[in-house]
Write a protein that holds these residues in place. Structure first.
Motif, mmCIF file in Angstrom:
data_model
loop_
_atom_site.group_PDB
_atom_site.id
_atom_site.type_symbol
_atom_site.label_atom_id
_atom_site.label_comp_id
_atom_site.label_asym_id
_atom_site.label_seq_id
_atom_site.Cartn_x
_atom_site.Cartn_y
_atom_site.Cartn_z
ATOM 1 N N GLY A 1 0.790 -1.221 0.000
ATOM 2 C CA GLY A 1 0.000 0.000 0.000
ATOM 3 C C GLY A 1 0.823 1.272 0.000
ATOM 4 N N ILE A 2 2.132 1.132 -0.291
ATOM 5 C CA ILE A 2 3.016 2.300 -0.308
ATOM 6 C C ILE A 2 3.368 2.639 -1.754
ATOM 7 N N SER A 3 3.121 3.880 -2.124
ATOM 8 C CA SER A 3 3.543 4.331 -3.451
ATOM 9 C C SER A 3 4.901 5.027 -3.312
ATOM 10 N N PHE A 4 5.666 5.008 -4.404
ATOM 11 C CA PHE A 4 7.034 5.557 -4.389
ATOM 12 C C PHE A 4 7.159 6.507 -5.572
ATOM 13 N N ILE A 5 7.489 7.744 -5.275
ATOM 14 C CA ILE A 5 7.611 8.759 -6.323
ATOM 15 C C ILE A 5 9.044 9.261 -6.341
ATOM 16 N N CYS A 6 9.630 9.250 -7.521
ATOM 17 C CA CYS A 6 11.053 9.564 -7.669
ATOM 18 C C CYS A 6 11.225 10.584 -8.792
ATOM 19 N N VAL A 7 11.827 11.756 -8.481
ATOM 20 C CA VAL A 7 11.990 12.798 -9.500
ATOM 21 C C VAL A 7 13.455 13.220 -9.566
ATOM 22 N N PRO A 8 13.913 13.597 -10.761
ATOM 23 C CA PRO A 8 15.304 14.023 -10.896
ATOM 24 C C PRO A 8 15.517 15.441 -10.347
ATOM 25 N N VAL A 9 16.713 15.673 -9.847
ATOM 26 C CA VAL A 9 17.147 17.025 -9.442
ATOM 27 C C VAL A 9 18.160 17.476 -10.486
ATOM 28 N N LYS A 10 17.835 18.573 -11.178
ATOM 29 C CA LYS A 10 18.678 18.985 -12.305
ATOM 30 C C LYS A 10 19.307 20.352 -12.067
ATOM 31 N N VAL A 11 20.514 20.512 -12.612
ATOM 32 C CA VAL A 11 21.209 21.790 -12.617
ATOM 33 C C VAL A 11 21.647 22.044 -14.050
ATOM 34 N N ALA A 12 21.137 23.113 -14.647
ATOM 35 C CA ALA A 12 21.456 23.473 -16.037
ATOM 36 C C ALA A 12 21.202 22.306 -16.986
#
Length: 521
Positions: free
Chosen positions: A125-136
């Motif tokens: 019942g756990i969702s996992f959200i993963c987003v990139p951290v970008k520089v330029a």
């Protein structure tokens, strides 16, 4: 759509705005990425109810993602959380630069759980959200969160919030990196400047190989390694500040501040503030707190030039600092402790000043731990040819000239009494380089520059008193030289002082001492 679901969506919008506001505040509060990112994880948990979260940053040396901040993880779990590019969900986001949503991590084989923070049962019942951290445009990290599945909130809503947060973090990372680069540049520039200063003010760059100067070099070498207070004594223009700097840059404090203050050049009403600082509102015009020289010179060296001209009331405070290394700012009650190495200098007869009640005897003994006497130029004439050569080279380079000096001119310089010492010699050489039309300095040019053309009465090194010839005493030479400078400057004391290589205060004192009137008589 039910009213309850609509209310939940409205609540989420409010929480979303609250989250972004709090995250922006956290990023503005500090430039420390680790503490700021930890705070952001707490905000995501508190406001949006996200259970666990990590910010992983690409390590520049290992090429792995390491956890910069983690919420809901122990220190051991944070250490275990390392990912190679393409490894697991987190590594895949780094490689692709695209966000990934896992609705149920319990059913996702690519979810590696490398931290070991989630048991098999706790993944349900756990969702996992993963987003990139970008520089330029370049992915330098990954922001990920665990969240209890809630069908009333679309994962896309969470994704939008996290994408904005990761963008803010990326900007903070970029700013941190830029600051780190600038800091490294400043450190390197400071290191280079310190090296240049050490070279510039090192003993090897002080001109003079006479026996008396050799003794001074040896004394500087010995005293520079200690914390002892040094008292430099000698006439004006003998190089006391140069020796003070040499002591500092040969000492273990060489990478710390070297500060100078001329006790005779600052009005008594301001000198205390200059030395010890002042609190805001301590007097009219004190609009802000100001640190004094003692505070600014912490762990370094403070050079008190013309200490003999310090007012008696301040001498007591200087004595206390020397004894306890403590003081209070003007208008303040807080005691400030410092670690300062003191070097003082004077051209005055302090012993006479003590007998006249103008200088404290107890301060004299505190200052006179290691006395170094700098000889006048007339007592080390064997150094004059070397000094002339040094100044010729310096001012030839500055003025784009190739001026030389003939033997007769050098002989005339050697015979002169030089009441202004090395400073006067330097000024004369500079003027001759600038004013000489030919490429060689002759005896006639030297004699025009000097107040009293050199002659036999000066050439044998005998004192005026030994000869019993009053016109050739130091006082008469100084008086004549001041009168000539005043005539050249049209009576403007500041210009006359510049010609003589002394300060306006010094020429004012000497005009009064020699009773020179407005007609220069």
């Amino acid at each position: 759509m039910s009213e309850s679901l609509e209310n939940k969506k409205t609540e989420f919008k409010i929480l979303e705005l609250t989250t972004l506001y709090e995250v922006s505040k956290a990023l503005a509060w500090s430039l420390d990425l680790k503490s700021t990112s930890t705070k952001i994880m707490e905000i995501l948990s508190t406001v949006l109810g996200m259970r666990r979260g990590t910010l992983t940053i690409l390590h520049p040396e290992t090429g792995e993602l390491v956890i910069e901040a983690g919420h809901g993880l122990s220190q051991e779990e944070i250490i275990r959380g390392r990912y190679k590019p393409g490894e697991g969900i987190t590594g895949k986001v780094l490689s692709t630069g695209e966000a990934i949503i896992i609705p149920d991590i319990g059913k996702e084989p690519q979810f590696l759980n490398k931290t070991g923070a989630r048991t098999l049962d706790s993944r349900k019942g756990i969702s996992f959200i993963c987003v990139p951290v970008k520089v330029a445009g370049e992915t330098i990290g990954v922001l990920s969160v665990d969240r209890l599945f809630d069908e009333s909130i679309s994962p896309q809503e969470d994704l939008r919030v996290l994408t904005i947060v990761s963008s803010l973090i990326g900007q903070a990372v970029k700013l941190t990196q830029l600051i780190a680069i600038e800091k490294d540049k400043l450190i390197e520039q400071n290191r280079q400047l310190q090296g240049e200063l050490r070279n510039k003010y090192g003993l090897k760059n002080i001109v003079g190989q006479s026996h008396k100067m050799t003794e001074i070099y040896e004394a500087v070498e010995r005293v520079s390694k200690s914390k002892a207070t040094v008292l430099l004594r000698g006439e004006s223009g003998t190089g006391k500040e140069l020796i003070a700097r040499a002591i500092h840059f040969a000492s273990p404090r060489s990478d710390k501040p070297f500060l100078k203050i001329n006790c005779g050049a600052i009005p008594e009403s301001l000198l205390e503030s200059e030395l010890f600082g002042h609190e805001k509102g301590s007097f009219t015009g004190a609009t802000e707190l100001r640190k004094g020289r003692f505070e600014l010179a912490h762990e370094g060296t403070l050079f008190l030039d013309e200490i003999g001209e310090m007012p008696l009331n301040l001498q007591v405070k200087i004595l206390r600092v020397l004894q306890e290394m403590k003081f209070e700012r003007l208008g303040g009650s807080k005691t400030i402790s410092v670690d300062v190495r003191l070097v003082a200098a004077t051209h005055q007869d302090l012993e006479k000043a003590i007998s006249e009640g103008k200088f404290r005897e107890d301060l004299y003994y505190r200052l006179n731990v290691v006395p170094i006497f700098l000889p006048p130029l007339r007592e080390r004439k064997e150094d004059i040819p070397m000094l002339v050569s040094f100044f010729l080279k310096k001012y030839n380079e500055e003025n784009g000239r190739v001026i030389q000096i003939d033997e007769e001119a050098l002989s005339a310089i050697m015979k002169y009494y030089w009441p202004g010492n090395v400073r006067e010699l330097e000024n004369v050489i500079e003027r001759m380089v600038v004013m000489t039309e030919s490429n060689e300095i002759h005896k006639e040019a030297v004699e025009k520059m000097l107040v009293n053309p050199p002659g036999d009465k000066r050439g044998e090194g005998e004192s005026a008193k030994e000869k019993g010839d009053l016109p050739f005493t130091v006082e008469s030479v100084e008086r004549a030289k001041i009168i000539q400078a005043l005539k050249q400057s049209g009576g403007v004391q500041a210009k006359a002082a510049k010609i003589l290589g002394i300060t306006p205060r010094q020429i004012g004192y000497k005009i009064k001492k020699y009773n020179i009137n407005s007609n220069f008589e």
